[in-house]
Scaffold this motif. Structure first.
Motif, PDB file in Angstrom:
ATOM      1  N   THR A 195       0.830  -1.203   0.000  1.00  0.00           N
ATOM      2  CA  THR A 195       0.000   0.000   0.000  1.00  0.00           C
ATOM      3  C   THR A 195       0.865   1.254   0.000  1.00  0.00           C
ATOM      4  O   THR A 195       0.533   2.245  -0.661  1.00  0.00           O
ATOM      5  CB  THR A 195      -0.946   0.011   1.203  1.00  0.00           C
ATOM      6  N   GLN A 196       1.961   1.232   0.731  1.00  0.00           N
ATOM      7  CA  GLN A 196       2.867   2.378   0.692  1.00  0.00           C
ATOM      8  C   GLN A 196       3.369   2.617  -0.733  1.00  0.00           C
ATOM      9  O   GLN A 196       3.455   3.761  -1.187  1.00  0.00           O
ATOM     10  CB  GLN A 196       4.042   2.149   1.640  1.00  0.00           C
ATOM     11  N   TYR A 197       3.698   1.523  -1.420  1.00  0.00           N
ATOM     12  CA  TYR A 197       4.165   1.661  -2.809  1.00  0.00           C
ATOM     13  C   TYR A 197       3.039   2.187  -3.695  1.00  0.00           C
ATOM     14  O   TYR A 197       3.250   3.114  -4.495  1.00  0.00           O
ATOM     15  CB  TYR A 197       4.660   0.312  -3.330  1.00  0.00           C
ATOM     16  N   HIS A 267      -4.908   1.380   5.527  1.00  0.00           N
ATOM     17  CA  HIS A 267      -5.572   2.676   5.406  1.00  0.00           C
ATOM     18  C   HIS A 267      -4.674   3.842   5.813  1.00  0.00           C
ATOM     19  O   HIS A 267      -4.936   4.982   5.411  1.00  0.00           O
ATOM     20  CB  HIS A 267      -6.853   2.688   6.232  1.00  0.00           C
ATOM     21  N   ILE A 268      -3.621   3.575   6.583  1.00  0.00           N
ATOM     22  CA  ILE A 268      -2.753   4.667   7.035  1.00  0.00           C
ATOM     23  C   ILE A 268      -2.086   5.364   5.849  1.00  0.00           C
ATOM     24  O   ILE A 268      -2.139   6.592   5.712  1.00  0.00           O
ATOM     25  CB  ILE A 268      -1.686   4.143   8.019  1.00  0.00           C
ATOM     26  N   ALA A 269      -1.464   4.593   4.964  1.00  0.00           N
ATOM     27  CA  ALA A 269      -0.798   5.199   3.800  1.00  0.00           C
ATOM     28  C   ALA A 269      -1.796   5.808   2.829  1.00  0.00           C
ATOM     29  O   ALA A 269      -1.497   6.815   2.175  1.00  0.00           O
ATOM     30  CB  ALA A 269       0.060   4.149   3.084  1.00  0.00           C
ATOM     31  N   VAL A 270      -2.980   5.212   2.714  1.00  0.00           N
ATOM     32  CA  VAL A 270      -4.005   5.782   1.827  1.00  0.00           C
ATOM     33  C   VAL A 270      -4.378   7.176   2.319  1.00  0.00           C
ATOM     34  O   VAL A 270      -4.528   8.122   1.527  1.00  0.00           O
ATOM     35  CB  VAL A 270      -5.239   4.869   1.758  1.00  0.00           C
ATOM     36  N   ASN A 271      -4.518   7.330   3.625  1.00  0.00           N
ATOM     37  CA  ASN A 271      -4.855   8.638   4.197  1.00  0.00           C
ATOM     38  C   ASN A 271      -3.682   9.609   4.132  1.00  0.00           C
ATOM     39  O   ASN A 271      -3.815  10.737   3.638  1.00  0.00           O
ATOM     40  CB  ASN A 271      -5.288   8.472   5.662  1.00  0.00           C
ATOM     41  N   LYS A 272      -2.518   9.176   4.604  1.00  0.00           N
ATOM     42  CA  LYS A 272      -1.395  10.097   4.792  1.00  0.00           C
ATOM     43  C   LYS A 272      -0.636  10.386   3.502  1.00  0.00           C
ATOM     44  O   LYS A 272      -0.145  11.507   3.308  1.00  0.00           O
ATOM     45  CB  LYS A 272      -0.421   9.531   5.830  1.00  0.00           C
ATOM     46  N   VAL A 273      -0.484   9.398   2.639  1.00  0.00           N
ATOM     47  CA  VAL A 273       0.329   9.572   1.426  1.00  0.00           C
ATOM     48  C   VAL A 273      -0.536   9.884   0.215  1.00  0.00           C
ATOM     49  O   VAL A 273      -0.291  10.855  -0.508  1.00  0.00           O
ATOM     50  CB  VAL A 273       1.194   8.321   1.160  1.00  0.00           C
ATOM     51  N   CYS A 278      -9.871   7.375   4.148  1.00  0.00           N
ATOM     52  CA  CYS A 278      -9.978   5.924   4.070  1.00  0.00           C
ATOM     53  C   CYS A 278     -10.233   5.342   5.452  1.00  0.00           C
ATOM     54  O   CYS A 278      -9.597   5.737   6.429  1.00  0.00           O
ATOM     55  CB  CYS A 278      -8.700   5.321   3.477  1.00  0.00           C
ATOM     56  N   LEU A 279     -11.162   4.397   5.527  1.00  0.00           N
ATOM     57  CA  LEU A 279     -11.497   3.741   6.780  1.00  0.00           C
ATOM     58  C   LEU A 279     -11.146   2.266   6.711  1.00  0.00           C
ATOM     59  O   LEU A 279     -10.973   1.697   5.627  1.00  0.00           O
ATOM     60  CB  LEU A 279     -12.981   3.937   7.099  1.00  0.00           C
TER      61      LEU A 279
END
Length: 325
Positions: A195-197, A267-273, A278-279
Motif C-alpha cells: 500500500t505504501q508503494y 488505510h494509514i498510507a491511503v490517508n497520509k500519502v 480511508c477507513l
C-alpha cells in the motif's frame, strides 16, 4: 497489521443508537433482505467463502514463494474476468529484516469513465511467521491467512462479480495489495509495504476516489467491527455512512458503536500519502490478549474458521454503499 492500542480517549463524534438488538442470525438475514431493494444486489456469503477457499488451497501466500506466485496468477485472471480492466503493479521493496521483494499489487477497475469513484482495498499476502502462536514450535511456520488476508480479498472478488452482473452508477477501484504482513512490531513503517508503494504510485491519474475502504479480517465467526481510531480521525463522515448502512441492512450486531483501537494497517498510507479519506473495517476484540481474534498470526488462521454470515454482513453493507450512488 498491528494493534497500537485501544484508545481511552473521548473521540469527537456523535453516535446514534443504530445497534440491532437481535442476536438472531435469522432475524439479521430477514432484516437485510427487507432492506435490500430491487436495485441492490444480494451479496452471497457462500460465493465469497468459495473465493476464500481457492486462495487457501494454494497454501500460505507468503511473498517469494510458489504459492504466492500461483495465487497472483489466479487473482489477476479472476480480476480480469470480473472487472472492466485489470493489471498488476509490480514494485521493489525492502523488508525490515533486509529481504528484497518484488511485490504484486493487483488492480481492477469498474466503470473507468465514472467521475465519482470508490476505492476498495484488501491485502492478499500472508505473514511468513506464526509468531503469535501459543506454541513456540510454530513461530517460524507461515500463516495460512484465511481470515487475515483471504477473507477481505474474497469480499472484494464477490463484489466484483456482482458489479459485472449488475453495473453500479459509481466507479469502483479494487486494489489487492501485497506485502502487508511482513512487518515488525518495532517498526510501524515496516507494515503495508504494498500500500505504501501504491500510495506513492497511484493508478488513477486525475480520477481520484472520493474515499476508500480497507477490509481486513472480515470473515471469522463472532466478528465485531468497532470504529477504528485512525479511521475516525481521517474519514469520520465515511465511517458514519458505512456503519449506518450496516445498521439499516440489519448488521448492527457486527458493526458496533464502540470506539476501537488504533491499528497500523493499509488505510494509514491511503490517508497520509495518497490523501484519500480511508477507513478500516477490521475485526477487533478488546477482550482478547492481542486485541484481535484468536487466530491472528497463528497456525490456527485456517479456512474452517471462516463464516459465510460474517462475509455477507460486510459484503452486503458495502453493496448498499456502492449501489446507493
Amino acid at each position: 497489521m498491528r494493534l497500537i492500542g485501544f484508545m481511552a480517549i473521548a473521540l469527537a463524534m456523535t453516535i446514534g443508537s443504530a445497534s440491532c438488538h437481535s442476536n438472531s442470525n435469522a432475524a439479521q438475514a430477514a432484516a437485510a433482505d427487507t432492506a435490500a431493494t430491487a436495485q441492490t444486489p444480494q451479496f452471497s456469503g457462500d460465493s465469497a467463502l468459495a473465493f476464500a477457499k481457492v486462495q487457501c488451497d494454494f497454501g500460505p501466500r507468503v511473498p517469494a514463494t510458489e504459492a504466492h506466485k500461483q495465487c497472483a496468477q489466479w487473482l489477476t485472471s479472476t480480476m480480469g474476468r470480473l472487472c472492466d480492466s485489470a493489471w498488476v503493479q509490480h514494485g521493489d521493496v525492502t523488508t525490515f529484516d533486509g529481504k528484497h521483494l518484488q511485490l504484486s499489487n493487483i488492480i481492477g477497475v469498474v466503470n473507468p469513465d465514472a467521475e465519482q469513484r470508490i476505492l476498495l482495498m484488501a491485502h492478499w499476502d500472508c505473514r511468513p511467521w506464526a509468531d503469535n502462536d501459543p506454541d513456540p514450535a510454530n513461530h517460524r511456520k507461515p500463516v495460512m491467512g484465511a481470515n487475515d488476508g483471504a477473507s477481505g480479498v474474497a469480499v472484494l472478488l464477490e463484489l466484483a462479480r456482482q458489479m459485472k452482473a449488475q453495473r453500479p452508477n459509481v466507479g469502483v477501484d479494487i486494489v489487492l495489495v501485497d506485502a502487508e504482513d511482513w512487518g515488525s512490531s518495532d517498526d510501524e513503517d515496516s507494515w503495508a509495504l504494498g500500500t505504501q508503494y501504491w500510495a506513492a504510485h497511484p493508478h488513477y491519474g486525475d480520477s481520484k476516489p472520493m474515499f476508500g475502504v480497507v477490509v481486513d479480517m472480515v470473515g471469522a465467526s463472532g466478528a465485531k467491527f468497532a470504529r477504528e481510531y485512525f479511521s475516525m480521525q481521517y474519514a469520520q463522515n465515511f465511517v458514519e455512512m458505512v456503519w449506518n448502512a450496516a445498521s439499516e441492512a440489519g448488521f448492527g450486531t457486527y458493526f458496533t458503536n464502540d470506539s476501537g483501537g488504533a491499528v497500523t494497517d493499509d488505510h494509514i498510507a491511503v490517508n497520509k500519502v495518497a490523501g484519500i479519506p480511508c477507513l478500516d473495517i477490521i475485526d477487533m476484540r478488546p477482550d482478547s490478549p492481542t486485541g484481535f481474534y484468536d487466530g491472528w498470526h497463528t497456525t490456527r488462521d485456517t479456512f474452517d474458521r471462516l463464516d459465510a454470515g460474517t462475509l455477507r454482513a460486510v459484503g452486503q453493507t458495502l453493496t448498499a454503499i456502492i449501489y446507493g450512488y
